[in-house]
Design an enzyme around this catalytic site. Sequence first.
Site, PDB file in Angstrom:
ATOM      1  CG  ASP A 434      -1.719   1.229   1.408  1.00 35.93           C
ATOM      2  OD1 ASP A 434      -2.545   1.492   0.528  1.00 35.93           O
ATOM      3  OD2 ASP A 434      -1.526   1.949   2.407  1.00 35.93           O
ATOM      4  CD  GLU A 487      -2.198   2.458  -3.606  1.00 25.62           C
ATOM      5  OE1 GLU A 487      -3.138   3.235  -3.825  1.00 25.62           O
ATOM      6  OE2 GLU A 487      -1.758   2.242  -2.463  1.00 25.62           O
TER       7      GLU A 487
END
Length: 762
Positions: A434, A487
């Site tokens: 993330d 990401e």
Amino acid sequence: MSMTTIAPEQVNRIVWNQHHDPFEILGSHPIEQNGKTVWAVRAYLPNASAAWVVFPEQRKEYPMQTVHNPHFFECTIETAELANYQLRIQEGEHERVTYDPYAFRSPRLTEFDLHLFSEGNHHRIYEKLGAHPTEIEGIKGVYFAVWAPNARNVSLLGDFNLWDGRKNQMRKGPTGVWELFIPEIGVGEHYKYEIKNFEGHIYEKSDPYGFQQEPRPKTASIVTDLNAYSWSDQEWMEKRRHTDPLTQPVSVYEVHLGSWLHASSAEPAKLPNGEIAPVITVSELKPGARFLTYRELADRLIPYAKELGYTHLELLPIAEHPFDGSWGYQVTGYYAPTSRFGSTEDFMYFVDKCHENGIGVIVDWVPGHFPKDGHGLAFFDGSHLYEHADPRKGEHKEWGTLVFNYNRHEVSNFLAANALFWFDKYHIDGIRVDAVASMLYNDYCREPGEWLPNQYGGRENLEAADFLRQVNHIIFSYFPGVLSIAEESTSWPMVSWPTYTGGLGFNLKWNMGWMHDMLDYFSMDPWFRQFHQNNITFSMWYNHSENFMLALSHDEVVHGKSNIIGKMPGDTWQKLANVRCLFSYMFAHPGKKTMFMSMEFGQWSEWNVWADLEWHLLQHEPHQKLRTFFQELNNLYRSEPALYTQDFAEPGFEWIDCSDNRHSVVSFMRRDKDSDDFVVVVCNFTPQPHSHYRIGVSEPGFYTELFNSDARQYGGSNMGNLGGKWTDDWSLHSRPYSLDLCLPPLGVLILKLDKKKTAEVM
């Protein structure tokens, strides 16, 4: 027998809980007395009125006396050896017999363990730190170890000592690791660490390496044995080791386990042994509901994903977190799967069942920041241990979270080992990391003056980049064949390149540019799309710079952005057609695929973390047909190697025509790596159908219409090409042959040369 000689100051340091090494005072010690060696036994027993040293095998016991403090007991024993003694303790009207924790003197962490940890290279440090059921000198118990180098002293709190920090004071090692073995306790014990700084401030902390925590809002860690589960996925794991996932179909169904589906709180969940599981209720926004357990999700979610043809499930963070509304992205228990859905073995069962059904498991991993909750990592030992002390480096004000200090070896070791841990103990098949951009840039979401440059004056966080390289190098060294997905939303170079070339070492990167271009394009009125053809074609200009994953994730259906179907223009029919067109183009475009739950049946509302998906929509035919569309799209994708074997190689993609902006049409070919098979893809991005639309092809013959997003069974107008078309000897688009096609409105056609039929005729 006589009293031992010990200074009152030493006793006071134990009584006042100020000693860094209680083993120096407590337990058994050989001393010289009257010219011979005897054993002194000392114990600090708050609340005790009397105590005895007991040798059960010899049926002997020795009374202990108090001199310096009414709860500090001691005696001497004339014996050659002193082993496995017990303490009989009188506490009011109650009496108990227990082994003395301070009789087990040998540290369990070796010098080599501590050396590796200090330099940040102990890849399986989770097997040393934390709470581990074990046996020492024939006595079963639990060994505890925690890193808190700046603490004045650390104690264990737990059910086993009535949460009294005076009773089980820990010993500090040379590198700041505190340890203690507690005999006669085991799996299921609840515990925390009581940490004092040098000002005497007390912090009660969950175990950073704890394998399980109590269901929120409680925060205690729970002693767990991660080796008790019997796995049955050996064949899956062996096959994975020898498979390159980049040449395989990867179609990911992104799921938030807490909001995919709920059960009624009146419907109890049963454990494998027949007992009733604790009911973990959800927010008041979903009254009378509880979370499904991992085992219930295995029974419901896995068959659903398998039926729809997905290759992987991606789980939003399942590491323990206190606040439901964080979606799991504010982690306090990095080594503990959240207890909202069950135990560690329940989660293992879920992963095992995924593998049994041919589905891989990817988990979201959050190494970029952590919350400030008092029981977590923040200010852990009374100092900025895991985070930077300077808020210009150590705080994400926008998120209200703290940033890991990747430059501290023990911190980077904590995180790198954590990534390995999920592969090692839970057999997961990938991580999606993330907010990588927030890690890579010191000025991420910070105003001028709120951040510090690196040593060269730049904005790049060099320590974070080195850390990510370390993580990916470790993961792929131990577990070839898995996925590590970034990401990452910026132009940082070589994110998905190997570390030995200077890359960050991921093997996939989310293509955020493609996502923004697609959603901008599909949200506009189709008439205006002719002026924005670049949105559709631009991604191929940079496609081979990284190994991209095309993702339409949870972030695109929250915070007022609308769900996917709500972004589309036109009436309901056109909205559904646009959805089919978008996803057909996505699955034909190079790159692996990720889509968020609810998109597969056209949910209208935004995702609500506290509510169910709108499953009632499947009562209606348009939504049923949309789900059928996704099922057949996934099946086509998995059955045609041309659509996935060369996602990242130039021979895998070739434009036929990308310049027909007047009609908002593009056409291209996808080629298989291991054969001469190819498919032809033609996309019409407007509601205007086109008859006799001609495209050039390289080989003559009959082209079967494998897929038509406008088919009747998907809810379309059923315009098409009657199963396929023969080529004409009419050169076009620099190719010797061409196809005369009917392009359906807002439709995507996928065609393939039928070599058998062609050979029979030609």
